[in-house]
Design a protein around this motif. Structure first.
Motif, mmCIF file in Angstrom:
data_model
loop_
_atom_site.group_PDB
_atom_site.id
_atom_site.type_symbol
_atom_site.label_atom_id
_atom_site.label_comp_id
_atom_site.label_asym_id
_atom_site.label_seq_id
_atom_site.Cartn_x
_atom_site.Cartn_y
_atom_site.Cartn_z
ATOM 1 N N MET A 76 0.817 -1.181 -0.160
ATOM 2 C CA MET A 76 0.176 0.073 -0.120
ATOM 3 C C MET A 76 0.796 1.200 -0.308
ATOM 4 O O MET A 76 0.643 2.248 -0.799
ATOM 5 N N ILE A 77 1.956 1.331 0.758
ATOM 6 C CA ILE A 77 2.733 2.454 0.793
ATOM 7 C C ILE A 77 3.449 2.625 -0.448
ATOM 8 O O ILE A 77 3.566 3.814 -1.159
ATOM 9 N N ALA A 78 3.702 1.656 -1.291
ATOM 10 C CA ALA A 78 4.241 1.542 -2.779
ATOM 11 C C ALA A 78 3.214 2.369 -3.458
ATOM 12 O O ALA A 78 3.569 3.283 -4.426
ATOM 13 N N GLN A 79 2.211 1.786 -3.485
ATOM 14 C CA GLN A 79 1.130 2.490 -4.434
ATOM 15 C C GLN A 79 0.794 4.134 -3.953
ATOM 16 O O GLN A 79 0.713 4.858 -4.772
ATOM 17 N N ALA A 126 8.765 10.887 3.027
ATOM 18 C CA ALA A 126 8.196 10.490 4.129
ATOM 19 C C ALA A 126 8.008 8.945 3.651
ATOM 20 O O ALA A 126 8.307 8.008 4.337
ATOM 21 N N LEU A 127 7.662 8.829 2.701
ATOM 22 C CA LEU A 127 7.398 7.723 1.702
ATOM 23 C C LEU A 127 8.581 6.626 1.680
ATOM 24 O O LEU A 127 8.516 5.526 1.820
ATOM 25 N N VAL A 128 9.609 7.443 1.227
ATOM 26 C CA VAL A 128 10.696 6.632 1.101
ATOM 27 C C VAL A 128 11.265 6.086 2.284
ATOM 28 O O VAL A 128 11.851 5.123 2.454
ATOM 29 N N ARG A 129 10.995 6.793 3.542
ATOM 30 C CA ARG A 129 11.679 6.514 4.743
ATOM 31 C C ARG A 129 10.701 4.972 5.032
ATOM 32 O O ARG A 129 11.393 4.168 5.572
ATOM 33 N N TRP A 138 14.514 -0.941 -1.787
ATOM 34 C CA TRP A 138 13.033 -0.827 -1.813
ATOM 35 C C TRP A 138 12.677 -0.399 -3.349
ATOM 36 O O TRP A 138 11.570 -0.962 -3.865
ATOM 37 N N ARG A 139 13.619 0.481 -4.142
ATOM 38 C CA ARG A 139 13.019 0.699 -5.498
ATOM 39 C C ARG A 139 12.933 -0.465 -6.454
ATOM 40 O O ARG A 139 12.110 -0.311 -7.301
ATOM 41 N N ASP A 140 13.652 -1.321 -6.185
ATOM 42 C CA ASP A 140 13.719 -2.497 -7.157
ATOM 43 C C ASP A 140 12.434 -3.489 -6.758
ATOM 44 O O ASP A 140 12.007 -4.348 -7.630
ATOM 45 N N ARG A 141 11.633 -3.330 -5.584
ATOM 46 C CA ARG A 141 10.775 -4.098 -5.008
ATOM 47 C C ARG A 141 9.226 -3.807 -5.529
ATOM 48 O O ARG A 141 8.338 -4.366 -5.253
ATOM 49 N N ILE A 142 9.295 -2.556 -5.682
ATOM 50 C CA ILE A 142 7.949 -2.047 -6.073
ATOM 51 C C ILE A 142 7.409 -1.626 -7.457
ATOM 52 O O ILE A 142 8.197 -0.999 -8.261
ATOM 53 N N THR A 143 5.955 -1.823 -7.937
ATOM 54 C CA THR A 143 5.774 -1.491 -9.198
ATOM 55 C C THR A 143 4.327 -0.929 -9.027
ATOM 56 O O THR A 143 3.544 -1.402 -7.994
ATOM 57 N N PRO A 144 4.018 -0.098 -9.758
ATOM 58 C CA PRO A 144 2.546 0.586 -9.707
ATOM 59 C C PRO A 144 1.727 -0.827 -10.172
ATOM 60 O O PRO A 144 1.858 -1.253 -11.308
ATOM 61 N N SER A 145 0.375 -0.743 -9.385
ATOM 62 C CA SER A 145 -0.330 -1.583 -9.999
ATOM 63 C C SER A 145 -1.183 -0.863 -11.389
ATOM 64 O O SER A 145 -1.126 0.184 -11.505
ATOM 65 N N LYS A 146 -2.121 -1.668 -11.999
ATOM 66 C CA LYS A 146 -2.718 -1.000 -13.075
ATOM 67 C C LYS A 146 -3.460 0.184 -12.473
ATOM 68 O O LYS A 146 -3.632 1.122 -13.298
#
Ligand code: HEM
Length: 216
Positions: free
Chosen positions: A43-46, A80-83, A93-101
């Protein structure tokens, strides 16, 4: 338009959409403490992708008379979201997250708002006032569940603006003082309903992923 202050009209016209936003399975499971930190991190990633787009539109509108009172770099959420993402997923973390459709759809709409100040305010209100309202309750629950302290984990729910109730009262005053006519107010109400819908779809996608995980 009625004689009510715009902040009140906006809230009343969109409160039904709010009920849908808070009713989904993902938030229910999250609040019940049934999700791992990694799944909370989804959720944080989105939110990360959405806030980068929202605050990017804000930067583009910083000199616009309608948008400017709402463009507040001191509360931009990216850092804050990056923290939070670093706390949950570690430095890569950057390699772990992808935006959903649905996040991509929301982000596309947010990018369009760089050309429409009233629409920017609609999305700003939906996210920021939400995270400053129900979000504070969610943060407290998450801190109990995961033990996060300030500094990473739930930082995007923390705003360095002194009293939140006072800020929200002033925010509503800014909505009431917007230099726009009734037609534009109606358009903003419509855009806020869309903002709720697009944000709800992001949560629905997260809920769908939970069901897939359970079924697997
Ligand atoms: C568990 C989920 C949620 C709960 C328990 C919750 C609860 C609340 C509560 C109690 C308020 C009123 C606070 C006040 O009057 O000061 C509020 C306001 C608000 N919430 Fe939520 N909320 C949730 C999810 C959401 C979501 C997902 C969004 C948007 C995507 C959202 C957007 C808003 C907005 C924009 C307001 C401000 C309304 C206004 O006063 O004009 N909320 N929320």
């Amino acid at each position: 338009m009625t004689d009510s202050p715009f902040s009140e009209t906006l809230r009343n016209a969109t409160w039904g959409d709010h009920s849908e936003a808070e009713a989904g399975i993902y938030l229910k499971e999250l609040m019940a403490g049934r999700l791992s930190p990694e799944v909370y991190g989804e959720m944080i990633a989105q939110h990360y992708f959405a806030y980068v787009a929202l605050d990017g539109a804000g930067r583009a509108l910083a000199d616009d008379p309608v948008a400017a009172p709402f463009v507040l770099p001191e509360i931009f959420r990216e850092e804050a979201l990056v923290r939070d993402l670093t706390t949950v997923y570690g430095p890569s973390w950057r390699d772990r997250i992808t935006p959903s459709k649905s996040t991509l759809t929301l982000v596309a709409r947010l990018n369009q708002m760089a050309d429409w100040p009233g629409g920017y305010v609609a999305h700003h209100y939906t996210r920021y006032l939400g995270d400053m309202s129900g979000g504070q309750f969610i943060r407290m629950e998450l801190q109990k569940i995961y033990g996060y302290q300030r500094g990473g984990g739930v930082d995007f729910y923390y705003f360095d603006i002194g009293s939140l109730p006072r800020f929200k009262q002033e925010y509503r005053g800014k909505l009431d003082a917007m230099p726009i006519g009734d037609d534009e107010k109606q358009r903003i109400i419509r855009e806020t309903r869309l903002a709720y819908q697009l944000n709800t779809e992001v949560l629905t996608d997260l809920g769908r992923a939970l069901r897939t995980e359970t079924a697997a």
